[in-house]
Write an enzyme that holds these catalytic residues in place. Structure first.
Site, PDB file in Angstrom:
ATOM      1  N   CYS A 189     -48.964 -31.989   3.935  1.00 20.36           N
ATOM      2  CA  CYS A 189     -47.569 -32.169   3.514  1.00 20.36           C
ATOM      3  C   CYS A 189     -46.861 -30.824   3.321  1.00 20.36           C
ATOM      4  O   CYS A 189     -47.359 -29.946   2.629  1.00 20.36           O
ATOM      5  CB  CYS A 189     -47.542 -32.959   2.209  1.00 20.36           C
ATOM      6  SG  CYS A 189     -45.882 -33.254   1.592  1.00 20.36           S
TER       7      CYS A 189
ATOM      8  N   LEU B 106     -22.610 -13.685 -35.544  1.00 22.21           N
ATOM      9  CA  LEU B 106     -22.250 -14.807 -36.406  1.00 22.21           C
ATOM     10  C   LEU B 106     -23.486 -15.625 -36.746  1.00 22.21           C
ATOM     11  O   LEU B 106     -24.277 -15.945 -35.865  1.00 22.21           O
ATOM     12  CB  LEU B 106     -21.306 -15.727 -35.635  1.00 22.21           C
ATOM     13  CG  LEU B 106     -19.802 -15.594 -35.823  1.00 22.21           C
ATOM     14  CD1 LEU B 106     -19.094 -16.564 -34.928  1.00 22.21           C
ATOM     15  CD2 LEU B 106     -19.421 -15.811 -37.273  1.00 22.21           C
TER      16      LEU B 106
ATOM     17  N   TYR C  81      -8.183 -14.696 -26.282  1.00 21.13           N
ATOM     18  CA  TYR C  81      -7.718 -15.205 -27.573  1.00 21.13           C
ATOM     19  C   TYR C  81      -8.318 -14.360 -28.687  1.00 21.13           C
ATOM     20  O   TYR C  81      -9.529 -14.142 -28.723  1.00 21.13           O
ATOM     21  CB  TYR C  81      -8.098 -16.685 -27.741  1.00 21.13           C
ATOM     22  CG  TYR C  81      -7.417 -17.538 -26.691  1.00 21.13           C
ATOM     23  CD1 TYR C  81      -6.088 -17.922 -26.849  1.00 21.13           C
ATOM     24  CD2 TYR C  81      -8.083 -17.888 -25.513  1.00 21.13           C
ATOM     25  CE1 TYR C  81      -5.435 -18.650 -25.868  1.00 21.13           C
ATOM     26  CE2 TYR C  81      -7.451 -18.620 -24.521  1.00 21.13           C
ATOM     27  CZ  TYR C  81      -6.125 -18.993 -24.703  1.00 21.13           C
ATOM     28  OH  TYR C  81      -5.477 -19.706 -23.730  1.00 21.13           O
TER      29      TYR C  81
ATOM     30  N   ASP D  75     -16.284 -20.516 -26.053  1.00 15.62           N
ATOM     31  CA  ASP D  75     -17.508 -20.184 -25.345  1.00 15.62           C
ATOM     32  C   ASP D  75     -17.159 -19.188 -24.245  1.00 15.62           C
ATOM     33  O   ASP D  75     -17.004 -19.544 -23.080  1.00 15.62           O
ATOM     34  CB  ASP D  75     -18.122 -21.463 -24.760  1.00 15.62           C
ATOM     35  CG  ASP D  75     -19.573 -21.247 -24.395  1.00 15.62           C
ATOM     36  OD1 ASP D  75     -20.114 -20.173 -24.713  1.00 15.62           O
ATOM     37  OD2 ASP D  75     -20.160 -22.158 -23.798  1.00 15.62           O
TER      38      ASP D  75
ATOM     39  N   LYS E  11     -14.360 -18.932 -41.827  1.00 14.28           N
ATOM     40  CA  LYS E  11     -14.334 -17.557 -42.366  1.00 14.28           C
ATOM     41  C   LYS E  11     -13.646 -17.565 -43.723  1.00 14.28           C
ATOM     42  O   LYS E  11     -12.543 -18.116 -43.838  1.00 14.28           O
ATOM     43  CB  LYS E  11     -13.547 -16.647 -41.415  1.00 14.28           C
ATOM     44  CG  LYS E  11     -14.135 -16.585 -40.007  1.00 14.28           C
ATOM     45  CD  LYS E  11     -13.309 -15.717 -39.073  1.00 14.28           C
ATOM     46  CE  LYS E  11     -13.962 -15.708 -37.689  1.00 14.28           C
ATOM     47  NZ  LYS E  11     -13.183 -14.937 -36.712  1.00 14.28           N
TER      48      LYS E  11
ATOM     49  N   GLU F  14     -11.513 -21.604 -37.155  1.00 14.63           N
ATOM     50  CA  GLU F  14     -11.118 -21.334 -35.758  1.00 14.63           C
ATOM     51  C   GLU F  14     -12.047 -22.055 -34.783  1.00 14.63           C
ATOM     52  O   GLU F  14     -13.230 -22.212 -35.086  1.00 14.63           O
ATOM     53  CB  GLU F  14     -11.249 -19.816 -35.464  1.00 14.63           C
ATOM     54  CG  GLU F  14     -10.502 -18.936 -36.434  1.00 14.63           C
ATOM     55  CD  GLU F  14     -10.946 -17.470 -36.332  1.00 14.63           C
ATOM     56  OE1 GLU F  14     -11.592 -17.096 -35.331  1.00 14.63           O
ATOM     57  OE2 GLU F  14     -10.652 -16.722 -37.276  1.00 14.63           O
TER      58      GLU F  14
ATOM     59  N   LYS G 171     -14.621 -22.215 -31.862  1.00 15.83           N
ATOM     60  CA  LYS G 171     -15.552 -21.198 -31.367  1.00 15.83           C
ATOM     61  C   LYS G 171     -15.534 -21.237 -29.844  1.00 15.83           C
ATOM     62  O   LYS G 171     -16.134 -22.116 -29.226  1.00 15.83           O
ATOM     63  CB  LYS G 171     -16.964 -21.451 -31.899  1.00 15.83           C
ATOM     64  CG  LYS G 171     -17.940 -20.362 -31.488  1.00 15.83           C
ATOM     65  CD  LYS G 171     -19.252 -20.480 -32.235  1.00 15.83           C
ATOM     66  CE  LYS G 171     -20.210 -19.372 -31.836  1.00 15.83           C
ATOM     67  NZ  LYS G 171     -20.634 -19.476 -30.436  1.00 15.83           N
TER      68      LYS G 171
ATOM     69  N   LYS H  94     -22.100 -25.404 -34.892  1.00 21.67           N
ATOM     70  CA  LYS H  94     -22.144 -25.844 -33.490  1.00 21.67           C
ATOM     71  C   LYS H  94     -21.924 -27.351 -33.367  1.00 21.67           C
ATOM     72  O   LYS H  94     -22.337 -28.110 -34.230  1.00 21.67           O
ATOM     73  CB  LYS H  94     -23.506 -25.491 -32.886  1.00 21.67           C
ATOM     74  CG  LYS H  94     -23.766 -24.011 -32.734  1.00 21.67           C
ATOM     75  CD  LYS H  94     -23.147 -23.479 -31.457  1.00 21.67           C
ATOM     76  CE  LYS H  94     -23.559 -22.042 -31.174  1.00 21.67           C
ATOM     77  NZ  LYS H  94     -24.914 -21.907 -30.699  1.00 21.67           N
TER      78      LYS H  94
ATOM     79  N   CYS I 259     -47.878 -37.962  -3.404  1.00 20.75           N
ATOM     80  CA  CYS I 259     -48.159 -37.966  -1.980  1.00 20.75           C
ATOM     81  C   CYS I 259     -49.638 -37.620  -1.808  1.00 20.75           C
ATOM     82  O   CYS I 259     -50.170 -36.754  -2.489  1.00 20.75           O
ATOM     83  CB  CYS I 259     -47.286 -36.917  -1.289  1.00 20.75           C
ATOM     84  SG  CYS I 259     -47.865 -36.507   0.365  1.00 20.75           S
TER      85      CYS I 259
ATOM     86  N   ASP J  70       0.833  -1.211   0.000  1.00 19.23           N
ATOM     87  CA  ASP J  70       0.000   0.000   0.000  1.00 19.23           C
ATOM     88  C   ASP J  70       0.865   1.258   0.000  1.00 19.23           C
ATOM     89  O   ASP J  70       0.560   2.237  -0.671  1.00 19.23           O
ATOM     90  CB  ASP J  70      -0.926   0.018   1.223  1.00 19.23           C
ATOM     91  CG  ASP J  70      -2.038  -1.021   1.110  1.00 19.23           C
ATOM     92  OD1 ASP J  70      -2.240  -1.522  -0.025  1.00 19.23           O
ATOM     93  OD2 ASP J  70      -2.684  -1.339   2.130  1.00 19.23           O
TER      94      ASP J  70
ATOM     95  N   CYS K 198     -43.844 -36.037   4.513  1.00 16.34           N
ATOM     96  CA  CYS K 198     -44.883 -36.045   5.551  1.00 16.34           C
ATOM     97  C   CYS K 198     -45.325 -37.459   5.931  1.00 16.34           C
ATOM     98  O   CYS K 198     -46.202 -37.621   6.772  1.00 16.34           O
ATOM     99  CB  CYS K 198     -46.091 -35.225   5.102  1.00 16.34           C
ATOM    100  SG  CYS K 198     -47.127 -36.053   3.891  1.00 16.34           S
TER     101      CYS K 198
ATOM    102  N   CYS L   3     -44.549 -40.782   1.765  1.00  9.31           N
ATOM    103  CA  CYS L   3     -43.939 -39.508   1.379  1.00  9.31           C
ATOM    104  C   CYS L   3     -42.696 -39.201   2.222  1.00  9.31           C
ATOM    105  O   CYS L   3     -42.769 -39.249   3.452  1.00  9.31           O
ATOM    106  CB  CYS L   3     -44.966 -38.387   1.546  1.00  9.31           C
ATOM    107  SG  CYS L   3     -44.298 -36.743   1.269  1.00  9.31           S
TER     108      CYS L   3
HETATM  109  O1  D41 Z   1     -14.305 -17.928 -30.788  1.00  7.46           O
HETATM  110  C1  D41 Z   1     -15.302 -17.265 -30.977  1.00  7.46           C
HETATM  111  N1  D41 Z   1     -16.293 -17.282 -30.093  1.00  7.46           N
HETATM  112  C2  D41 Z   1     -15.432 -16.406 -32.178  1.00  7.46           C
HETATM  113  C3  D41 Z   1     -16.409 -15.433 -32.188  1.00  7.46           C
HETATM  114  C4  D41 Z   1     -14.579 -16.541 -33.294  1.00  7.46           C
HETATM  115  N2  D41 Z   1     -13.587 -17.462 -33.313  1.00  7.46           N
HETATM  116  N3  D41 Z   1     -14.753 -15.744 -34.384  1.00  7.46           N
HETATM  117  C5  D41 Z   1     -15.712 -14.802 -34.409  1.00  7.46           C
HETATM  118  N4  D41 Z   1     -15.844 -14.034 -35.512  1.00  7.46           N
HETATM  119  C6  D41 Z   1     -16.789 -13.105 -35.573  1.00  7.46           C
HETATM  120  C7  D41 Z   1     -16.900 -12.288 -36.821  1.00  7.46           C
HETATM  121  C8  D41 Z   1     -16.809 -13.152 -38.035  1.00  7.46           C
HETATM  122  C9  D41 Z   1     -18.193 -11.528 -36.855  1.00  7.46           C
HETATM  123  C10 D41 Z   1     -15.776 -11.316 -36.849  1.00  7.46           C
HETATM  124  C11 D41 Z   1     -16.592 -14.612 -33.300  1.00  7.46           C
HETATM  125  C12 D41 Z   1     -17.562 -13.595 -33.423  1.00  7.46           C
HETATM  126  N5  D41 Z   1     -17.637 -12.869 -34.572  1.00  7.46           N
HETATM  127  C13 D41 Z   1     -18.509 -13.249 -32.379  1.00  7.46           C
HETATM  128  N6  D41 Z   1     -18.369 -13.433 -31.089  1.00  7.46           N
HETATM  129  C14 D41 Z   1     -19.458 -12.990 -30.457  1.00  7.46           C
HETATM  130  C15 D41 Z   1     -20.322 -12.502 -31.356  1.00  7.46           C
HETATM  131  C16 D41 Z   1     -19.730 -12.639 -32.585  1.00  7.46           C
END
Ligand code: D41
Length: 669
Positions: free
Chosen positions: A431, A83, A224, A118, A291, A114, A116, A315, A425, A37, A410, A407
C-alpha cells in the site's frame, strides 16, 4: 512665481499620499505606475537635496521605500508587560478579593473592561505629536522595528490631533486583521493559487513582519489602543478609562466595547455581554481584560513576574459553529489505520476556517448518528483540532456514510476486528500509504538489519519513486543512490553492500520484516520454530496458527488476512526471487531441547561468534538467555574481558564456562 521648495515638497507628499490611498486602500489606482514612480523619485531627489525639509512621515519613507534586509531591534524603554489569566467566575472573585485585600480597599473596585483582541501587541512612539517609531512587543523587553510597515496602517495617525498631548507619548495596542478583510484577503489569495493564512492573528503578524512595506500596505490591518507606556511632559488622567478617552481625542483608535464596571458583578456582566456580541464583532477576540481603573491603585499594586497585579484576562470557552457535512473521505495512515475525515462547508470557528474534521473511526460516526448532508456543530478550542460535537436532525436529504471494505489507496482488504475501533488496510507490504513505514520496518535492526537505510533515506527513495516495496531495494544501484542528500559514493556503496548482505537471513527475521500486525520478535520466532517453512506457515489456518505459543485469535486472524492479499504475495515472491534465503530450521527433535529449563548469562566477548549468535544458538537448544546474573542463573559464559557479571557469578557459586567449554557444550548438546 514658482513654488518654494518647501511648498513643492509638501504638495508632492500630499499627492503621493492620495495615490497611495487610491491604490492600496481603494484598490483603484488613479495614475499609471510609471507616473507614480516618477513623482516618488522627484520627491526623493528634492528631499535629498534639501535635508532641512526631511520628514519621517513622508511617503518616501514608507510605501515604495526600500526593502529592508532585516528588522532592527528596539529595546522598550518600559517593558511591555504580559497579562495573567482567570478561567472562571470563581477565579475572578479570587483575583478581585486578593487585590482588594492588598490595597485594604473598603469599597468595591472600579474596572476598565476591554475586549481582548486576538492580534499582535505593538508600541507606537509619538514625539511632538509625530509618529517616530513603531515596534512589536517581542519578548516584552526587545521587539522589532516595524515603523515602515506600521506607517501603512490606515487607522494609525502619523500625527496626533489637538495640542495637549505629551511631548513624548508611547501608545500600546493590538494590530489585527478585521474578520471580513481576512476572509476577503484569503479568498483572493487562494483564487490566485497562493496559500491563505490560517487565522486573522497569523495574517496580522505575517503582514506586519514584511520586510517590504509595500506588501504590508496592501494588507487590510487595523490598530486599537489599550494602554500607555512612556509619557513625558504632559498631563494624563488618573483613570485608565479616561486615559483611553484622551488617546481617542488625539486621534488614536479604540475598540467600541470598552466600559467602566464596578466589582466582580459588573465585570461578569460585561463578560456575558461581550460573549454574546462576539460573533458579530468586526475583529477576533478571545476574551476580555479587566484592569483596575484608578492609576494610583495600579501603581500601589505594581507587578509580579512581568505581569501587572492590577489586570487580568478572562478567556472565552471554545467556540462552536454550525455547518454542513458535505462528504466523508477515508484516509490511510502510515500504519494502515483507516480514518474517516469529514468534508465540511467551510466555516469560521475559533479563529480559523475549518473545512475538514477527523471523525476518528466508525464508532464515532455511529455515536454521532452522522449522515452526509447533516447540519453539524463544530467546536474548536484554542489551538485544538476541530471536532464535530453533534449532528442536528435535518429536514433535507441525508445519506448513509458507507465505510469502505477495501483500501482507497491500494484496494487490499480492510480488516476491522471485533472489539476494535480501528479499521486497517491489510496491504502492508504494498500500500502506497504505508510504503515508507513498511520499508523502514523491513530494514530495521531487529528485522533485516540493513545498515544505512534510515528514515531519511527511505523517504527520499520512495519520494523519488526509486522503490515502491521492500523488494525493490534489491534492484537499487549505487548510481541511483549517490544523488540523494548526504549520500555520496562511499555511503552508497556501503548501502548497496548492506542490502546484498541482508539476503542471508533467518526465517524468524524475515517473518518479522514482513510487518504483519502484532507479529513481533517473539511471535515471529515462535511461528518460525513451529512451522519451519514459509510454505507451511502460509497454508496454516486460524486453528493451526493458534497452536503456536502466544498466538491467539486476533494474531491468527492478522496472519491469515495478510497472506491472503494478492499484493502481499507478489511482494513476498519478489523478495524470494531477489535471493533472500535462510538456513533450514532444525527439525524439532528431543535432542534440540537438551538445554530447556536452563538459564544462561553471557558476558565478555567471544572470538568465534557474536554475543547475539551465541544467544540464538542457546535458544535453539531450548535454553533461556538472561542479561543479569541471579540465583536462578545456571551457567555464566565468560568471554574475554568479562567484568562484574563474572564476579557476581563467582560470588553466588554459579558454574562459569569459558569460550572453549561453551563451544564444547554446543557441539555435544
Ligand atoms: O486586547 C488585547 N489583546 C489587550 C492586550 C488588552 N486589551 N489589554 C492589554 N493590557 C495589557 C497590560 C495590562 C499589561 C497593559 C493587553 C496586554 N497587556 C498584552 N498584550 C499582549 C501581551 C500583553
Amino acid at each position: 512665481m514658482p513654488d518654494s521648495i518647501a511648498q513643492q515638497i509638501s504638495k508632492l507628499r500630499q499627492q503621493i499620499q492620495k495615490y497611495n490611498y487610491n491604490y492600496y486602500t481603494l484598490d483603484s489606482p488613479s495614475i499609471t505606475d510609471a507616473e507614480y514612480d516618477r513623482q516618488i523619485k522627484l520627491l526623493r531627489e528634492l528631499e535629498a537635496r534639501h535635508p532641512e525639509f526631511a520628514s519621517s512621515d513622508s511617503p518616501s519613507q514608507s510605501v515604495g521605500g526600500k526593502v529592508l534586509e532585516a528588522f532592527s531591534k528596539v529595546q522598550h524603554e518600559l517593558p511591555m508587560l504580559s497579562l495573567g489569566n482567570v478561567y472562571s467566575a470563581s477565579e475572578l472573585h479570587d483575583f478581585i478579593e486578593r487585590i482588594t485585600k492588598r490595597l485594604e480597599h473598603a469599597t468595591e473596585l472600579d474596572f476598565c473592561v476591554e475586549p481582548k483582541l486576538d492580534g499582535l501587541a505593538i508600541s507606537l512612539l509619538y514625539e511632538q505629536g509625530k509618529l517616530v517609531q513603531a515596534a512589536t512587543r517581542g519578548d516584552g523587553s526587545v521587539g522589532e522595528d516595524v515603523t515602515h510597515n506600521v506607517k501603512t496602517i490606515q487607522n494609525i495617525p502619523q500625527t496626533l490631533s489637538g495640542s495637549d498631548f505629551p511631548a513624548r507619548l508611547e501608545v500600546r495596542g493590538e494590530v489585527v486583521m478585521p474578520i471580513a478583510d481576512f476572509i476577503r484577503f484569503n479568498q483572493q489569495a487562494i483564487s490566485e493559487g497562493n496559500k491563505g493564512f490560517v487565522n486573522p492573528r497569523n495574517a496580522a503578524a505575517g503582514s506586519l513582519r514584511q520586510l517590504d512595506a509595500t506588501i504590508t500596505a496592501q494588507r487590510p490591518l487595523a490598530f486599537y489602543s489599550y494602554g500607555i507606556g512612556i509619557v513625558e511632559q504632559g498631563q494624563l488622567a488618573d483613570s485608565h478609562y479616561q486615559r483611553l478617552q484622551q488617546l481617542k481625542k488625539w486621534g488614536l483608535p479604540l475598540t467600541n466595547e470598552i466600559s467602566l464596571e464596578t466589582g466582580a458583578e459588573g465585570c461578569l456582566n460585561a463578560y456575558q455581554k461581550l460573549r454574546q456580541q462576539r460573533a458579530n464583532l468586526p475583529y477576533e477576540i478571545d476574551g476580555i481584560v479587566y484592569k483596575v481603573d484608578n492609576i494610583m491603585l495600579q501603581e500601589r499594586l505594581g507587578f509580579v513576574a512581568r505581569a501587572p497585579r492590577w489586570a487580568t484576562a478572562h478567556k472565552f470557552p471554545a467556540q462552536e459553529e454550525q455547518t454542513k457535512l458535505l462528504d466523508v473521505e477515508f484516509q490511510v495512515g502510515r500504519t494502515g489505520a483507516i480514518t474517516p475525515v469529514a468534508i465540511l462547508e467551510p466555516v469560521f470557528v475559533g479563529g480559523v476556517t475549518v473545512s475538514r474534521a477527523s471523525l476518528h473511526n466508525a464508532d464515532e460516526i455511529a455515536r454521532l448518528n452522522l449522515k452526509i448532508g447533516d447540519t453539524v456543530i463544530i467546536r474548536r478550542a484554542a489551538d485544538v483540532i476541530p471536532q464535530i460535537v453533534q449532528a442536528l436532525p435535518n429536514s433535507g436529504v441525508s445519506s448513509e456514510i458507507i465505510f469502505p471494505t477495501t483500501c482507497p489507496i491500494c484496494s487490499s482488504e480492510i480488516e476491522r476486528l471485533e472489539n476494535e475501533s480501528i479499521a486497517r488496510c491489510t496491504g502492508g507490504l504494498y500500500c502506497a500509504a504505508q510504503r515508507k513505514e513498511a520499508i523502514r520496518y523491513f530494514a530495521s535492526r531487529k528485522a533485516m538489519n540493513i545498515d544505512g537505510l534510515g528514515v531519511k533515506v527511505v523517504e527520499q527513495l520512495v519520494d523519488a519513486q526509486l522503490i515502491n516495496t521492500p523488494a525493490d531495494l534489491f534492484n537499487l544501484t549505487a548510481e541511483q543512490l549517490i544523488p540523494l542528500e548526504r549520500m555520496g559514493q562511499k555511503k552508497a556503496d556501503n548501502l548497496i553492500q548492506a542490502i546484498a548482505h541482508c539476503k542471508q537471513t533467518h526465517f524468524a527475521k524475515f517473518l518479522l520484516a514482513l510487518g504483519i500486525r502484532e507479529v513481533g520478535e517473539a511471535t515471529a520466532k515462535n511461528l518460525a520454530e513451529h512451522f519451519l517453512t514459509l510454505e507451511a506457515l502460509q497454508k496454516a489456518n486460524k486453528e493451526a496458527l493458534q497452536e503456536v505459543d502466544d498466538v491467539g485469535e486476533v494474531v491468527a486472524q492478522h496472519i491469515v488476512t495478510f497472506f491472503r492479499q494478492p499484493h502481499n504475495q507478489t511482494v513476498i515472491q519478489a523478495l524470494l526471487a531477489a535471493g533472500i534465503h535462510w538456513p533450514d530450521m532444525p527439525a524439532k527433535t528431543t535432542q534440540a531441547h537438551t538445554l530447556s529449563g536452563k538459564t544462561f548469562v553471557l558476558t565478555g566477548s567471544l572470538t568465534h561468534m557474536s554475543r547475539n549468535e551465541a544467544k540464538q544458538a542457546l535458544q535453539a537448544l531450548g535454553a533461556k538467555v538472561s542479561s543479569s546474573v541471579s540465583k536462578k542463573t545456571d551457567y555464566v559464559i565468560a568471554g574475554k574481558d568479562a567484568g562484574s557479571k563474572l564476579n557476581k557469578a563467582e560470588a553466588l557459586g554459579i558454574e562459569v564456562l569459558n569460550e572453549e567449554a561453551f563451544l564444547n557444550l554446543l557441539n555435544h548438546a
